[in-house]
Write an enzyme that holds these catalytic residues in place. Structure first.
Site, PDB file in Angstrom:
ATOM      1  N   LYS A  27       5.973 -13.455  38.694  1.00 24.47           N
ATOM      2  CA  LYS A  27       6.028 -13.804  37.275  1.00 24.47           C
ATOM      3  C   LYS A  27       6.619 -12.622  36.507  1.00 24.47           C
ATOM      4  O   LYS A  27       6.274 -11.465  36.791  1.00 24.47           O
ATOM      5  CB  LYS A  27       4.599 -14.110  36.806  1.00 24.47           C
ATOM      6  CG  LYS A  27       4.480 -14.579  35.354  1.00 24.47           C
ATOM      7  CD  LYS A  27       3.016 -14.937  35.058  1.00 24.47           C
ATOM      8  CE  LYS A  27       2.809 -15.490  33.667  1.00 24.47           C
ATOM      9  NZ  LYS A  27       1.406 -15.932  33.444  1.00 24.47           N
TER      10      LYS A  27
ATOM     11  N   SER B 283       1.175 -20.397  31.700  1.00 23.88           N
ATOM     12  CA  SER B 283       2.351 -19.587  31.433  1.00 23.88           C
ATOM     13  C   SER B 283       3.113 -19.213  32.693  1.00 23.88           C
ATOM     14  O   SER B 283       4.236 -18.733  32.600  1.00 23.88           O
ATOM     15  CB  SER B 283       1.938 -18.313  30.705  1.00 23.88           C
ATOM     16  OG  SER B 283       1.054 -17.560  31.521  1.00 23.88           O
TER      17      SER B 283
ATOM     18  N   SER C 162      -3.382 -20.332  33.046  1.00 28.08           N
ATOM     19  CA  SER C 162      -1.954 -20.118  33.290  1.00 28.08           C
ATOM     20  C   SER C 162      -1.520 -20.167  34.740  1.00 28.08           C
ATOM     21  O   SER C 162      -0.337 -20.146  35.018  1.00 28.08           O
ATOM     22  CB  SER C 162      -1.521 -18.782  32.679  1.00 28.08           C
ATOM     23  OG  SER C 162      -1.385 -18.902  31.288  1.00 28.08           O
TER      24      SER C 162
END
Lengths: 431, 431
Positions: free
Chosen positions: B79, B148, B172
């Site tokens: 990420k 996210s 997330s």
């Protein structure tokens, strides 16, 4: 009649007030700090990075700016594990030599937002662990200033800067503050952002600070937590105190023991109630090992970049000590330590709720002679583990004339209760 | 007879085994992933940074190296809030555009130390908060992949990379994994290092991961916690399960509700005991507000650099939403939230000790249509707040044919108990 005062000797609060009143400029204050550093740096060696032009440029910008907050124009030193966009952050390790980062740490940004400036980076031990730096105790250069926030404490004690940030994983803020005769403060765990601060142990690391007055401690805390600066008045009533010698009492020097007993006696004489607090078994059995297990397990993983990319540049003491220990700690032992720590915290929450503050030692005694170590964290790690707010205030001297510290501790998240009690105790001890 | 399999479709475990056996090279695996990305990137947009030459250079180095660990030669996506020394980390914010950092995050270093390679950086929402990126759900590009950790889930689901790291502060990691039909895992709070990971909330942020099998989840977890890779066998006995619909049950879609009830019924039919678990009042009253208070108070301080240096570049949703809320949260409200969260955790510790796992929803339903949001974290934030390990496994479909997820939760620090229970449940649901 006019009195000439070296601005470098002012507390942060007095300096901020003078700047706000127009009787002092940030530039003059910064220049006074730089002059003091120039005169003393060969003896104290508190700085890992210092660029006088950059410091003065920040000060001049403050002088040109409208007031921004309670530190307007006041210089602050940052332990060299706390990042800024405009200075290197080197962690006293060749692995990070010359390393510059993109962004300010959250605390640096908050200091700047409150009008403060960053004077420079203060020496840390290697990665805020034990391998020492070159800093000497300004009160006696044959002695350690303590660690790991070595340069932070030495610089503030030597009037080279009014305020400094450090960090504490075991006793890295309270102990050097005590060894240098300062006020030192470790906030309740979790209340101050650690973004941009080199991490050893996510479960224990706490940003701390040192200063030359309790008012300054509170002023900087308000900035770091971004709350209004509203100093807490000392308690009007006599406090409920607990005296905690801890099971490690025999490791303390007679002078440190006497100072704590004397402080307790004086508080009692001034009306405080004093309860003798012992750590119950089995909850606290082996508490130091619990602390070490958590710190070492997490540290071994947090030092991933350094261990796997640059292991030969890690000191033997760290690489073959704490990191090796953490690498060989089973997850089950770590989990057991976490659960035991949580049980200790619950005991502390319940027990400390009944007191305004605990009185205990800040360190085992005076700053030891020699620079090969930074002293023992025995009297600090417990409270770090318990997540409680801690303050050290200077009280008494050891046989060599070096300062001793008295540590006050309150229930976690009751930092303002701690300030109120500390104000009362400091007034009694000064009286 | 020989069978031609696209290496990009292999699980990480199958790929690692093939590389160890000499039937696949890291370079061929990486090239297969790059080919898949080239074919699909215009539709999925999962990558914030991808340098094929850098990826292939890492793969060739793995092919030249002796076996280093359980991920030898296996590419992993990170990420784009997780730092590496050799790629930018941009947090989907113009403030961090092009930002390169000095060092690997601890998790990146641990992956490399285990022989893994970093394929690239996967799209995140702005600062792992809510403002979405360009990534689409690979199963239906009109739908969000969740967030996210949007790119992480989309890339793994689309066979562009076998493994990816994300993070979870609310929901997330679990939610995007569920929306994309993957296994997703949020470890017990504190067990995986966050060094070098952009921080929103020190009290809540957790590194998580997604994969296409439970075995892969366990393999990567061993690497991240630096413990021997020793997959947990599914339970041999039928587990003690708790069904927790949570007070937010009415927010779930009928299909999600049905999938959870069906999974529970099948587990019961296979011999599991099922207890209906409700969150007691007043301990859990307003739990979502407790989560938000902690996240927002800490976030407002953690975003110090961004707020004070670059506020105009923060999205309106974040700057005037969570950050503003956190700025105006009094310390006393934050402390109250922390204390309430701790009471909830103690209840969970006691209660979940009696179960192998809790069965609950991974999300409110299928991935919603549209890219302007990433779905609701309502069914995730509770467990993040409780510090419990969470797994989502794909089970069932919604009315649009999109995957649903079943979330399993165990007592904190009992991640291996969770894996054992999940293995049993997955076998029952597959049977």
């Amino acid at each position: 009649m006019s009195l000439t005062i070296d601005p470098a000797t002012l507390t942060a609060s007095a300096a901020a007030d003078a700047i706000a009143a127009g009787t002092l400029t940030a530039e003059a204050l910064t220049q006074a700090c730089l002059d003091r550093i120039a005169a003393r740096d060969a003896e104290v060696s508190a700085w890992a990075f210092l660029d006088p032009d950059l410091a003065l440029a920040q000060a001049r910008a403050a002088d040109r700016s409208a007031p921004r907050g309670p530190l307007h124009g006041v210089p602050v030193a940052l332990k060299d594990i706390i990042e800024t966009f405009d200075m290197p952050t080197q962690c006293n390790s060749p692995i990070h030599a010359g390393r510059r980062t993109y962004a300010d740490s959250a605390v640096a940004a908050l200091i700047r937002a409150a009008g403060g400036t960053i004077l420079g980076k203060a020496v840390t031990t290697e990665f805020a662990n034990r391998h020492p730096g070159a800093t000497r105790n300004p009160l006696d250069p044959t002695r350690t200033p303590g660690g790991s926030s070595s340069g932070s404490a030495a610089a503030v004690a030597d009037h080279q800067v009014p305020l400094a940030l450090g960090t504490q994983t075991s006793g890295s803020m309270i102990r050097p503050a005590a060894f240098c005769g300062l006020w030192g403060y470790k906030p309740s765990f979790g209340e101050v952002s650690r973004v941009g601060v080199f991490q050893q142990s996510g479960s224990l690391d706490t940003v701390g600070l040192c200063a030359r007055s309790l008012e300054d401690v509170q002023r900087l805390r308000a900035v770091l937590t971004r709350i209004p600066y509203d100093p807490v008045a000392p308690l009007e009533r006599a406090p409920r105190l607990a005296l905690c010698r801890t099971p490690e009492w025999s490791e303390a020097s007679p002078a440190a023991q006497q100072a704590l007993e004397e402080a307790t006696r004086r508080c009692e004489a001034a009306g405080a109630t004093v309860t003798y607090l012992t750590l119950p078994s089995p909850t606290f059995d082996g508490w130091l090992k619990v602390h070490q297990r958590i710190a070492n397990f997490e540290g071994a993983r947090n030092f991933g970049h350094e261990r796997h990319g640059h292991r030969h540049l890690i000191s033997k003491a760290l690489g073959e000590g704490r990191i090796r220990d953490g690498e060989t700690t089973p997850v089950a032992a770590y989990v057991d330590a976490q659960r035991r720590a949580e049980a200790m915290r619950l005991w502390a929450d319940d027990t400390l709720a009944g007191f305004d503050a605990v009185l205990t030692l800040s360190a085992a005694g005076e700053a030891p002679v020699g620079l090969s170590g930074t002293g023992s964290a025995t009297f600090n790690s417990l409270w770090t583990l318990l997540y409680t707010p801690c303050l050290t205030l200077p009280f008494g001297k050891g046989p060599a004339g070096m300062p001793l510290g008295l540590q006050l501790v309150s229930e976690r998240h009751e930092d303002e209760r701690l300030f109120a009690a500390a104000g009362w105790v400091a007034a009694v001890l000064a009286g």
